[in-house]
Design an enzyme around this catalytic site. Structure first.
Site, PDB file in Angstrom:
ATOM      1  N   HIS A  17       0.813  -1.224   0.000  1.00  0.00           N
ATOM      2  CA  HIS A  17       0.000   0.000   0.000  1.00  0.00           C
ATOM      3  C   HIS A  17       0.845   1.271   0.000  1.00  0.00           C
ATOM      4  O   HIS A  17       0.391   2.315   0.453  1.00  0.00           O
ATOM      5  CB  HIS A  17      -0.960  -0.003   1.200  1.00  0.00           C
ATOM      6  CG  HIS A  17      -2.033  -1.042   1.086  1.00  0.00           C
ATOM      7  ND1 HIS A  17      -3.214  -0.829   0.424  1.00  0.00           N
ATOM      8  CD2 HIS A  17      -2.082  -2.321   1.524  1.00  0.00           C
ATOM      9  CE1 HIS A  17      -3.960  -1.916   0.470  1.00  0.00           C
ATOM     10  NE2 HIS A  17      -3.289  -2.840   1.135  1.00  0.00           N
ATOM     11  N   HIS A 106       0.149 -15.635   8.597  1.00  0.00           N
ATOM     12  CA  HIS A 106       0.629 -14.501   7.812  1.00  0.00           C
ATOM     13  C   HIS A 106       1.979 -14.046   8.365  1.00  0.00           C
ATOM     14  O   HIS A 106       2.468 -14.563   9.365  1.00  0.00           O
ATOM     15  CB  HIS A 106      -0.382 -13.353   7.839  1.00  0.00           C
ATOM     16  CG  HIS A 106      -0.411 -12.540   6.572  1.00  0.00           C
ATOM     17  ND1 HIS A 106       0.606 -11.687   6.228  1.00  0.00           N
ATOM     18  CD2 HIS A 106      -1.318 -12.475   5.571  1.00  0.00           C
ATOM     19  CE1 HIS A 106       0.323 -11.119   5.077  1.00  0.00           C
ATOM     20  NE2 HIS A 106      -0.839 -11.583   4.646  1.00  0.00           N
ATOM     21  N   ASP A 366      -7.020 -12.733  -2.812  1.00  0.00           N
ATOM     22  CA  ASP A 366      -7.363 -13.844  -3.700  1.00  0.00           C
ATOM     23  C   ASP A 366      -7.814 -15.051  -2.887  1.00  0.00           C
ATOM     24  O   ASP A 366      -7.147 -15.424  -1.908  1.00  0.00           O
ATOM     25  CB  ASP A 366      -6.144 -14.246  -4.529  1.00  0.00           C
ATOM     26  CG  ASP A 366      -5.731 -13.184  -5.527  1.00  0.00           C
ATOM     27  OD1 ASP A 366      -6.237 -13.221  -6.649  1.00  0.00           O
ATOM     28  OD2 ASP A 366      -4.898 -12.325  -5.167  1.00  0.00           O
TER      29      ASP A 366
END
Length: 424
Positions: A17, A106, A366
Site C-alpha cells: 500500500h 501470515h 485472492d
C-alpha cells in the site's frame, strides 16, 4: 535481501500500500529493442481484478520505464521500472482488531519479530504486490532469451485443492510418464494457457471444475491452494554451476522465494521415488533435430552455440543432470498454499501475548493465488535462465580467447582450441 541474480541482477522495492512498486535491473545486454509494450502483457496477466475469482483490487499495473533505454533501445545501463499503486486502501486494515492481533499463518508476527516494526496495512514486503518488480524484470529477460536462443517459458495451473489435471496413478506415479502430460509440455503456449481463463488450467473440464471449487471457497470467505507447472523449451545444454549453484537449485531458490510457495519438484519429482532406476534412467540418443530458426538467425549461432549432439529418449530428469542442463525441456512444479488472509473467524493471540481472541481479517485478497501466479513463475524461471546464460557466455568467451592446444584432444574427440565449444 531484495536482490536476485549475479550477472542479471534484479532489485525490487515497494510494499502493498505504498505509492509505487518496481525494480532496478542491472546487466541487461545493450542494443536490444525494448519498450513498455514488451513488458505490459505479463504485467496484465499478473494484475489483480482480472476475474471474479481473484482479488477485486482494481490495479491497472501500467509499467513505466524510468531509465536504461533511449529511443526504445537498451543502453546496457540499469533499467528502472515503476508501477503506481492506484487502488491502495490502507484504511481497510485500520481497525482495532487487526491492530491487536496478528493474522494466523501470515507474516505480521515474523516481520515484527525481525524488524521491531511492520507495515500497518496489507502484507508490506510479504505481499504478492512485491512480485510486480519480478515480473517486469522477467519480461526483459524473456525477450532476450527468445531472440538469442528461441527459449520458450510457459507455465499453467495443474492443480487446485484436490483437483489435478494429471492425478498420480499406479501406472503413472509422476506426470513425467504420462503421455498426455508429455505432449502438453511439448506443445503448450501462453496463448493456449490464457484461452482457459479464469484458472489457466489447459483443459476445459478441469478448468471449469477448478473455477467452481475456487468460487465455493471464495463464497465461504475461505481460500484454497494449488500447483503451477512450468516448462522451459529450447534451453541450451551446459547451463548450471556445480556444486552449490546447480540449475535446479537456482530454480528451487527462485520459486521458493515467491510468496505462498510451499513446495518444488523437478522432472519426475516426488512421484519419481516409485520408479526403479532401470526405468527412471534417461538413455542418450543422437540428436538429429534442427536448430530452432530463431537461433540459426541470431547472434547466438554466430557466437558458436551448437546444436546438442545428444538428447535423451525419455526425460524423467526434467532436462537437468548433475545440476547442468542437457538440452531437453526443463519442467517443474511449484506448490502454493491457501492464502492466509481470509474472512473466516480464526482464533489468535494479541501481539503482546496477553490475551486470546478471534480475528476475521479485512481487505481484498485472492481466494486462490495460482491463476495469477502463472506469470510470476515464468518470470522467476526467466531470471534464473538469463543469469545462467550470461555466466556461460562469459566462460565461453574467456575460453575462445586462448590459443589452440597443439596436438591435444578433448573428451569429445574433437581438436582442442578456439573452435571447441562445450554448451553455450
Amino acid at each position: 535481501m531484495s536482490t536476485f541474480g549475479e550477472y542479471f541482477r534484479v532489485h525490487t522495492y515497494g510494499e502493498s500500500h505504498c505509492r509505487s512498486v518496481g525494480c532496478i535491473v542491472d546487466g541487461v545486454p545493450p542494443g536490444m529493442e525494448l519498450t513498455e509494450d514488451d513488458i505490459q502483457p505479463q504485467m496484465t496477466r499478473r494484475r489483480p481484478g482480472q476475474s471474479n475469482i481473484t482479488t477485486p483490487r482494481n490495479e491497472k499495473d501500467r509499467v513505466l520505464i524510468q531509465s536504461g533505454t533511449e529511443f526504445g533501445v537498451t543502453l546496457g545501463t540499469p533499467i528502472g521500472m515503476m508501477v503506481l499503486n492506484e487502488d491502495q486502501r490502507p484504511k481497510d486494515y485500520g481497525n482495532k482488531t487487526m491492530d491487536r492481533y496478528p493474522r494466523p499463518s501470515h507474516a505480521d508476527w515474523t516481520y515484527l519479530e525481525k524488524y521491531g516494526v511492520k507495515a500497518s496495512s496489507g502484507g508490506g514486503r510479504s505481499s504478492a504486490r512485491e512480485t510486480i518488480g519480478r515480473v517486469a524484470a522477467g519480461a526483459i529477460a524473456e525477450k532476450y532469451l527468445r531472440l538469442a536462443y528461441g527459449i520458450e517459458i510457459v507455465a499453467f495451473v495443474s492443480d487446485v485443492g484436490h483437483l489435478s489435471l494429471f492425478p498420480p496413478t499406479a501406472t503413472h506415479p509422476s506426470p513425467c510418464t504420462n503421455p498426455g502430460f508429455l505432449h502438453l509440455i511439448e506443445s503448450i503456449s501462453r496463448e493456449g494457457v490464457d484461452s482457459f481463463l479464469p484458472v489457466r488450467c489447459p483443459d476445459a473440464d478441469a478448468n471449469a471444475r477448478m473455477t467452481d471449487l475456487i468460487t465455493a471457497f471464495r463464497d465461504k470467505n475461505d481460500s484454497i491452494g494449488g500447483v503451477v507447472t512450468c516448462v522451459i523449451r529450447n534451453l541450451p545444454s551446459g547451463l548450471g554451476e556445480p556444486c552449490f549453484d546447480k540449475l535446479e537449485a537456482k530454480l528451487a531458490h527462485a520459486m521458493m522465494s515467491i510468496p505462498a510457495t510451499k513446495g518444488f519438484d523437478l522432472g519426475s519429482g516426488f512421484g519419481g521415488v516409485q520408479i526403479p532406476g532401470s526405468t527412471h534412467n534417461d538413455p542418450f540418443v543422437p540428436d538429429t533435430s534442427p536448430l530452432p530458426e530463431v537461433v540459426a538467425a541470431s547472434g547466438a549461432a554466430r557466437a558458436g552455440v551448437p546444436r546438442p549432439r545428444l538428447t535423451t529418449k525419455t526425460n524423467y530428469s526434467g532436462g537437468i543432470q548433475g545440476g547442468i542442463s542437457n538440452g531437453a525441456p526443463v519442467y517443474f512444479r511449484v506448490a502454493f498454499k491457501a492464502p492466509a488472509t481470509i474472512g473466516v473467524d480464526q482464533t489468535t493471540a494479541t501481539y503482546d501475548g496477553d490475551a486470546e481472541g478471534v480475528l476475521a481479517a479485512k481487505g481484498r485478497h485472492d481466494p486462490c493465488v495460482v491463476p495469477r501466479a502463472v506469470p510470476i513463475v515464468e518470470a522467476m524461471a526467466s531470471l534464473v535462465v538469463m543469469d545462467a546464460v550470461l555466466a556461460q557466455q562469459a566462460r565461453h568467451t574467456a575460453k575462445s580467447l586462448l590459443p589452440p592446444l597443439a596436438g591435444r584432444t578433448v573428451p569429445s574427440g574433437k581438436p582442442a582450441g578456439n573452435g571447441v565449444t562445450e554448451g553455450v
